[in-house]
Design an enzyme around this catalytic site. Structure first.
Site: not given
Ligand code: ADP
Length: 449
Positions: A15, A47-48, A243, A255-256, A259, A280, A382-383, A422, A425
């Site tokens: 992001a 990975a997905g 999970h 994956t479930e 089992r 779960r 996981h998320h 979520r 993918g």
């Molecule tokens: P997304 O999938 O939403 O892009 P990620 O987990 O891939 O999220 O990336 C988020 C990044 O932001 C990570 O590398 C994490 O270390 C970094 N991060 C989290 N908190 C802070 C912060 N307070 N200052 C700077 N970087 C941060």
């Protein structure tokens, strides 16, 4: 302030990089700050695939799909608790986001199926491997090409605002430079989720206490605190994806269906301890109650042949095998003699048609064909679906749904896109689409101020 730019991006995952590139391409001067010593966050572990509907890649493979179908699947997967307006953006922009990535050099030609999808729409590199690592690499290369300032080991601490509440920059802490301000009219929070912070996770969902996580060490949620201190409202924080069977060796979710198709769960003592196809939360609690807080999925070639996914686990090296249970036990630290007795007992229950030991409702097959396999598993987080509340321009909102001028959010740090759950993918799709949107909106906003 030590630096003045137009847009500050906090976080270097998918992001963050998408936001930074899109802000730059909309004529903004950009800085990315990343608290960890490495880029890529959790995004690089994905990975997905990247879900997208009615793309050229799908057309080339005669796959029928539509943004409407992807919308329906996403809402259903999220138990209809998603923000419909955000899901609309996710699904209607998905094709465009794939094209944006491929124009920058990504290979998303392989298209596979993920859980909850009614069509093959998980786009990934040819050969099927490592979509997250690939996307992050392409984004990084493109950020470097644009000479975007990427500051590692630099943590975002506090959003700076003027007297009218407009964002004016951020207080950061650099590992070597210490505290300093970076000035900008717009800040994009792209700090990811908090699955690695079990204390925080367990406070929101006590059933998840003690769970490990597939996430990178930085996924502890300090970005959410930065957002909250700036007045942002958090939503859906209680929705955390967990999970019961995460591979201890490889960190992948198993994956479930393993089992469901006949594998049993045993502990280090070589004994079954639970109805393998219970819910779960119960399966998770039972596994955590065993020696070493993990257990083993035990199966053999008849189960393997019934489920093609198992070959993937074998390929990843997380499912070692041997031709006898005693040998397998020796390799994995399970009592082999007890394991042999347990499997014989289980096979006799299968023959009788009733599990009088643990009341397992389905007994699809006896475990007596060819090689035996063991996957060591433990429950994992996981998320995290919840996070800062955003509108359709990726603007961060406060509890009264008023926009915080100059503050944007994208990716796992936000809540609403995925509802209560979520789909696989959809994370990569989310970070590219909303990262891009946040970067563009932040750039436009900073020009006006
Ligand atoms: P997304 O999938 O939403 O892009 P990620 O987990 O891939 O999220 O990336 C988020 C990044 O932001 C990570 O590398 C994490 O270390 C970094 N991060 C989290 N908190 C802070 C912060 N307070 N200052 C700077 N970087 C941060």
């Amino acid at each position: 302030p030590q630096d003045t730019v137009d847009v500050i991006v906090v976080g270097s995952g998918g992001a963050g990089f998408s936001a930074a590139i899109s802000a730059y391409d909309n004529d903004a001067k950009v800085i990315i700050i990343e608290k960890e010593p490495v880029i890529g966050g959790n995004a690089k572990l994905a990975a997905g695939g990247m879900n997208a509907a009615w793309t050229d890649q799908q057309k080339a493979k005669d796959i029928t799909d539509s943004p409407e179908l992807m919308y329906k699947d996403t809402m259903k997967g999220g138990r209809n608790l998603n923000d419909p307006a955000l899901v609309k953006i996710l699904t209607s922009h998905s094709k465009d986001s794939v094209n944006w990535m491929t124009a920058m050099g990504a290979d998303l030609n392989d298209v596979g199926r993920m859980g909850g999808a009614s069509a093959n729409r998980a786009h990934r590199p040819t050969g099927g491997a490592g979509v997250g690592a690939h996307i992050v690499q392409v984004l990084y290369d493109n950020a470097v090409k644009r000479n975007i300032d990427i500051r590692m080991n630099t943590r975002g601490i506090e959003i700076l605002k003027d007297d009218s509440g407009n964002v004016k920059g951020i207080l950061v802490k650099g590992m070597y430079k210490g505290y300093y301000w970076v000035k900008a009219d717009a800040v994009v929070l792209a700090t990811g989720g908090f699955a690695k912070n079990n204390e925080r996770v367990a406070k929101l969902d006590p059933k998840l206490k003690g769970f490990i996580s597939t996430n990178q060490p930085g996924a502890v949620g300090d970005g959410l605190d930065v957002a909250e201190n700036a007045g942002a409202a958090l939503k859906d924080m209680q929705y955390i994806q967990a999970h019961p069977t995460l591979s201890v060796k490889g960190g992948v979710m198993v994956t479930e269906a393993v089992r469901g198709n006949g594998a049993i769960l045993v502990n280090r003592e070589g004994k079954r301890f639970v109805n393998e196809i219970t819910t779960r939360d119960k399966a998770s609690a039972a596994i955590l109650g065993q020696t070493g807080k993990s257990a083993f999925l035990i199966f053999e070639d008849s189960v393997r042949k019934s489920l093609s996914k198992i070959d993937k686990y074998i390929g990843l090296g997380v499912a070692p095998s041997a031709d006898t249970l005693v040998k397998l036990g020796k390799m994995e630290g399970i009592d082999g003699k007890a394991l042999t007795e347990t499997v014989a007992r289980y096979n006799s229950l299968v023959a009788s048609g009733k599990d009088t030991d643990f009341e397992r409702p389905n007994l699809p097959r006896a475990l007596n064909e060819g090689n035996y396999y063991a996957i060591e598993v433990t429950p994992g987080v996981h998320h995290t679906m919840g996070g800062v509340m955003i509108d359709t321009k990726a603007e961060v909102m406060d509890a009264k749904k008023q926009v915080i001028p100059g503050l944007y959010g994208a990716g796992e740090v936000t809540g609403g896109v995925h509802g209560a759950n979520r789909l696989g993918g959809n994370a990569i799709s989310d970070i590219v689409t909303f990262g891009r949107l946040a970067g563009e909106e932040a750039a436009k906003y900073s020009k006006k101020n």
